[in-house]
Design an enzyme around this catalytic site. Sequence first.
Site, PDB file in Angstrom:
ATOM      1  N   ASP A   1      11.123  19.617  10.271  1.00 22.88           N
ATOM      2  CA  ASP A   1      11.129  21.079  10.305  1.00 22.88           C
ATOM      3  C   ASP A   1       9.769  21.580   9.827  1.00 22.88           C
ATOM      4  O   ASP A   1       9.388  21.363   8.672  1.00 22.88           O
ATOM      5  CB  ASP A   1      12.243  21.583   9.388  1.00 22.88           C
ATOM      6  CG  ASP A   1      12.417  23.087   9.422  1.00 22.88           C
ATOM      7  OD1 ASP A   1      11.475  23.805   9.796  1.00 22.88           O
ATOM      8  OD2 ASP A   1      13.518  23.556   9.058  1.00 22.88           O
TER       9      ASP A   1
ATOM     10  N   ASP B   1       7.956  17.286  15.584  1.00 24.50           N
ATOM     11  CA  ASP B   1       8.745  18.319  16.263  1.00 24.50           C
ATOM     12  C   ASP B   1      10.153  18.294  15.690  1.00 24.50           C
ATOM     13  O   ASP B   1      10.572  17.313  15.071  1.00 24.50           O
ATOM     14  CB  ASP B   1       8.792  18.059  17.775  1.00 24.50           C
ATOM     15  CG  ASP B   1       9.202  19.286  18.575  1.00 24.50           C
ATOM     16  OD1 ASP B   1       8.310  20.024  19.016  1.00 24.50           O
ATOM     17  OD2 ASP B   1      10.416  19.504  18.748  1.00 24.50           O
TER      18      ASP B   1
ATOM     19  N   ASN C   1       1.180  24.105  15.345  1.00 23.74           N
ATOM     20  CA  ASN C   1       1.486  24.747  16.616  1.00 23.74           C
ATOM     21  C   ASN C   1       2.941  25.185  16.748  1.00 23.74           C
ATOM     22  O   ASN C   1       3.256  26.034  17.577  1.00 23.74           O
ATOM     23  CB  ASN C   1       1.140  23.771  17.751  1.00 23.74           C
ATOM     24  CG  ASN C   1       1.678  24.198  19.084  1.00 23.74           C
ATOM     25  OD1 ASN C   1       1.209  25.169  19.676  1.00 23.74           O
ATOM     26  ND2 ASN C   1       2.677  23.487  19.578  1.00 23.74           N
TER      27      ASN C   1
ATOM     28  N   THR D   1       5.793  27.663  28.947  1.00 20.62           N
ATOM     29  CA  THR D   1       6.240  26.639  28.006  1.00 20.62           C
ATOM     30  C   THR D   1       7.766  26.690  27.944  1.00 20.62           C
ATOM     31  O   THR D   1       8.402  27.521  28.599  1.00 20.62           O
ATOM     32  CB  THR D   1       5.677  26.894  26.599  1.00 20.62           C
ATOM     33  OG1 THR D   1       6.251  28.104  26.071  1.00 20.62           O
ATOM     34  CG2 THR D   1       4.159  27.025  26.621  1.00 20.62           C
TER      35      THR D   1
ATOM     36  N   LYS E   1       3.077  36.366  14.078  1.00 19.71           N
ATOM     37  CA  LYS E   1       1.811  35.901  14.623  1.00 19.71           C
ATOM     38  C   LYS E   1       0.639  36.728  14.103  1.00 19.71           C
ATOM     39  O   LYS E   1      -0.477  36.194  13.943  1.00 19.71           O
ATOM     40  CB  LYS E   1       1.857  35.928  16.150  1.00 19.71           C
ATOM     41  CG  LYS E   1       2.892  34.954  16.737  1.00 19.71           C
ATOM     42  CD  LYS E   1       2.634  33.520  16.309  1.00 19.71           C
ATOM     43  CE  LYS E   1       3.539  32.537  17.046  1.00 19.71           C
ATOM     44  NZ  LYS E   1       3.240  31.125  16.709  1.00 19.71           N
TER      45      LYS E   1
ATOM     46  N   TYR F   1       8.603  38.210  16.169  1.00 13.79           N
ATOM     47  CA  TYR F   1       7.627  37.215  16.629  1.00 13.79           C
ATOM     48  C   TYR F   1       6.215  37.771  16.495  1.00 13.79           C
ATOM     49  O   TYR F   1       5.315  37.096  15.973  1.00 13.79           O
ATOM     50  CB  TYR F   1       7.935  36.859  18.082  1.00 13.79           C
ATOM     51  CG  TYR F   1       6.964  35.898  18.722  1.00 13.79           C
ATOM     52  CD1 TYR F   1       7.067  34.532  18.500  1.00 13.79           C
ATOM     53  CD2 TYR F   1       5.954  36.358  19.567  1.00 13.79           C
ATOM     54  CE1 TYR F   1       6.182  33.645  19.092  1.00 13.79           C
ATOM     55  CE2 TYR F   1       5.073  35.481  20.167  1.00 13.79           C
ATOM     56  CZ  TYR F   1       5.184  34.123  19.927  1.00 13.79           C
ATOM     57  OH  TYR F   1       4.298  33.249  20.512  1.00 13.79           O
TER      58      TYR F   1
END
Length: 270
Positions: A63, A38, A90, A192, A161, A157
């Site tokens: 990163d 992370d 993820n 989240t 995706k 975004y």
Amino acid sequence: MSGRLEGRVAAITGAGSGIGRASARLFAAEGARLVLFDKTDAVEETAAMVESAGGRALAMVGDAGEESDVAALVARATDSFGALHVMFANAGITGGVRGGFFDATPEVWAEVLRVNLIGPFLAVKHAAPVIRDCGGGSIVCTASVAGLRSGAGPAQYSASKAGVVNMVQTAAQQLAGTNVRVNAVLPGLTETGMTQPMFDGARAAGKEHKIGQLNPLLRGGRPEEIAHAALFLASDEASYVNGQALAVDGGLSSSHPTSRPPGDPARPTS
């Protein structure tokens, strides 16, 4: 737990919170040894959670969109555990843009694409040869239902995706004959760190019942629910699933909802 990942080594990016943390805990409970990755030190907390529950986990800060860091993640798995069987790419960001399509800058678009799309590409690029040489396994990438059509996220975004969905299809074809499967999990609205302000704001305003109101389950998702889908794709239970995009969204993507019609029997009355 049934030990669906017993004897496997798995790497998880974005493991400091949310879906990544929930997946780390679940994968470990199913027998996997983990390398958790992370951009924040919160990944150390996730590793500690896994270890305190009797699992085995190493933490790395890096990163996900930087090739040298992703290569180091794969090397850490092989150096520490001697193998890599599962890569869960993820990590992701929204870009933090408020407003409409024309409010984002090219710099915001570039950074979102770097982390959300180039990051999974790098995970496949560096993990696939190692997984192949270990006898095969699974690569899972987090996309989003926002990548299927407009209306579920900011433009940059959503575009990133959508790219992930196509990338896993392309990668599955490029890896034909290697016994390396590549799939995507597509969360809907899930609580989240990325979405927490929206959930908190709805609760503070007494509007929690409106969260997820456009999907047939009439609620938001939990990170553990996405983690279970990722576990399925990572395990041998999905041994004939390849190049697919699995939506885990309460049914949102089964339609193009904009609002519930008056008198809908599924509409809450209070």
